[in-house]
Design an enzyme around this catalytic site. Structure first.
Site, mmCIF file in Angstrom:
data_model
loop_
_atom_site.group_PDB
_atom_site.id
_atom_site.type_symbol
_atom_site.label_atom_id
_atom_site.label_comp_id
_atom_site.label_asym_id
_atom_site.label_seq_id
_atom_site.Cartn_x
_atom_site.Cartn_y
_atom_site.Cartn_z
ATOM 1 N N SER A 135 -2.826 4.758 1.902
ATOM 2 C CA SER A 135 -1.916 4.039 2.792
ATOM 3 C C SER A 135 -1.043 3.002 2.116
ATOM 4 O O SER A 135 -0.149 2.435 2.749
ATOM 5 C CB SER A 135 -2.701 3.368 3.923
ATOM 6 O OG SER A 135 -3.152 4.333 4.846
ATOM 7 N N LYS B 181 2.667 3.269 2.560
ATOM 8 C CA LYS B 181 3.371 2.788 3.747
ATOM 9 C C LYS B 181 4.313 1.636 3.422
ATOM 10 O O LYS B 181 5.264 1.391 4.171
ATOM 11 C CB LYS B 181 2.360 2.396 4.837
ATOM 12 C CG LYS B 181 1.638 3.614 5.416
ATOM 13 C CD LYS B 181 0.423 3.252 6.257
ATOM 14 C CE LYS B 181 -0.277 4.517 6.734
ATOM 15 N NZ LYS B 181 -1.583 4.266 7.346
ATOM 16 N N SER C 85 -1.790 -0.547 9.315
ATOM 17 C CA SER C 85 -1.957 0.727 8.605
ATOM 18 C C SER C 85 -2.114 1.908 9.557
ATOM 19 O O SER C 85 -2.910 2.826 9.328
ATOM 20 C CB SER C 85 -3.141 0.676 7.637
ATOM 21 O OG SER C 85 -2.937 1.547 6.550
ATOM 22 N N GLU D 106 0.780 11.552 6.703
ATOM 23 C CA GLU D 106 -0.623 11.315 7.025
ATOM 24 C C GLU D 106 -1.284 12.557 7.626
ATOM 25 O O GLU D 106 -2.420 12.889 7.296
ATOM 26 C CB GLU D 106 -0.754 10.134 7.986
ATOM 27 C CG GLU D 106 -0.576 8.780 7.335
ATOM 28 C CD GLU D 106 -1.781 8.369 6.507
ATOM 29 O OE1 GLU D 106 -2.798 9.106 6.521
ATOM 30 O OE2 GLU D 106 -1.710 7.324 5.839
#
Length: 290
Positions: free
Chosen positions: A62, A65, A126, A162
């Site tokens: 993550s 991101k 997240s 994702e």
């Protein structure tokens, strides 16, 4: 020998001794751990550098991101998107079996949220579904790759969203960067070389309020001293593919440094992995606060 030359040698020797002491401390923290540990520290004002396995390409999870949010905000800077514009999130966008505070708050979907709120969910919380909403909005991972390439970001690859990463471990490894690449990117970001001043502050403030990773980089630091982005794969059997944290720390004297700690392919427990990150962070903090 001239005084200036002697002074330079003395300063160089002192800097080397400091770096060596930090290296010894980090080595003691990761000694005998069954994991690959990448570390990069970059002082913004004094150009201090410390690297350990810093050129090894490691899965981001993550942490990517941050790169996605920066790409979205670049489009805001260019007038192609607006932080105030409403984005429809359908129920079909809210996938199950994935981390998603948006889904927890709006389980039935069909809600319009401002772009600014989706970015906040994606970075500070997240949110995996929020992440993929942003990627669909901008045209996919290739847009992020192109933007990072345009900014001279090296050793960075993003191929999967994702949803795809949840389909198999191999996809996690294909979204990678090096700790050195990310520390350099954070400095460029802080220096205003990636986004406008307004967008830089917007994203930085979100990272200051990151809710994840309380037991990693920020655990032993003063409150509100780090703007950061975390990443974690969880366990695949006994294997942790990635336990990551990265960010920008503000020191009591007003100076700053980037710190990136990626742990990959670890067979240690989650607690041990996170404590390694926490202890490395404290060692770096202590180094800068001598």
């Amino acid at each position: 020998m001239k005084k200036t030359a002697l002074l330079f040698l003395l300063v160089s020797a002192f800097t080397f001794a400091q770096k060596s002491a930090l290296a010894q401390k980090v080595d003691s923290i990761i000694k005998d751990k069954k994991a690959t540990v990448g570390v990069s520290v970059l002082g913004f004002e004094d150009a201090f550098k410390y690297n350990k396995n810093a050129e090894t390409k490691l899965p981001m999870l993550s942490v990517f991101k941050f790169h996605i949010a920066a790409t979205v905000l670049d489009l805001v800077d260019k007038g192609k998107l607006s932080l105030d514009q409403k984005i429809l999130i359908k129920k079909s966008d809210l996938l199950e079996n994935t981390w998603s505070p948006i889904r927890e708050k709006y389980p039935d979907g069909n809600v319009e949220l401002p772009l600014s709120e989706i970015i906040n969910y994606t970075v500070a919380w997240s949110d995996n579904n929020g992440c993929d909403v942003l990627l669909r909005l901008i045209g996919g991972t290739q847009v992020v790759q192109k933007f990072m390439d345009s900014k001279g970001v090296k050793d960075f690859q993003i191929k999967h969203n994702e949803e795809q990463m949840h389909k198999g471990a191999k996809y996690l490894y294909e979204n990678y960067t090096t700790t050195n690449s990310l520390s350099q990117l954070y400095k460029s970001f802080y220096d205003g070389k990636i986004l406008s001043e307004k967008s830089t502050k917007f994203l930085y403030d979100i990272m200051l309020n990151t809710s994840t990773g309380g037991n990693k980089l920020k655990e032993q630091l003063p409150k509100q001293s780090i703007a950061h982005k975390t990443g974690s794969s969880g366990k695949d059997g006994d294997l942790t593919i990635a336990e990551n944290d990265s960010g920008i720390v503000t020191l009591p004297n007003g100076k700053h440094y980037a710190i990136v700690v990626f742990i990959s392919n670890s067979t240690e427990t989650d607690e041990v992995n996170c404590k390694m990150i926490s202890n490395i962070s404290k060692a770096v903090w202590d180094h800068f606060n001598k």
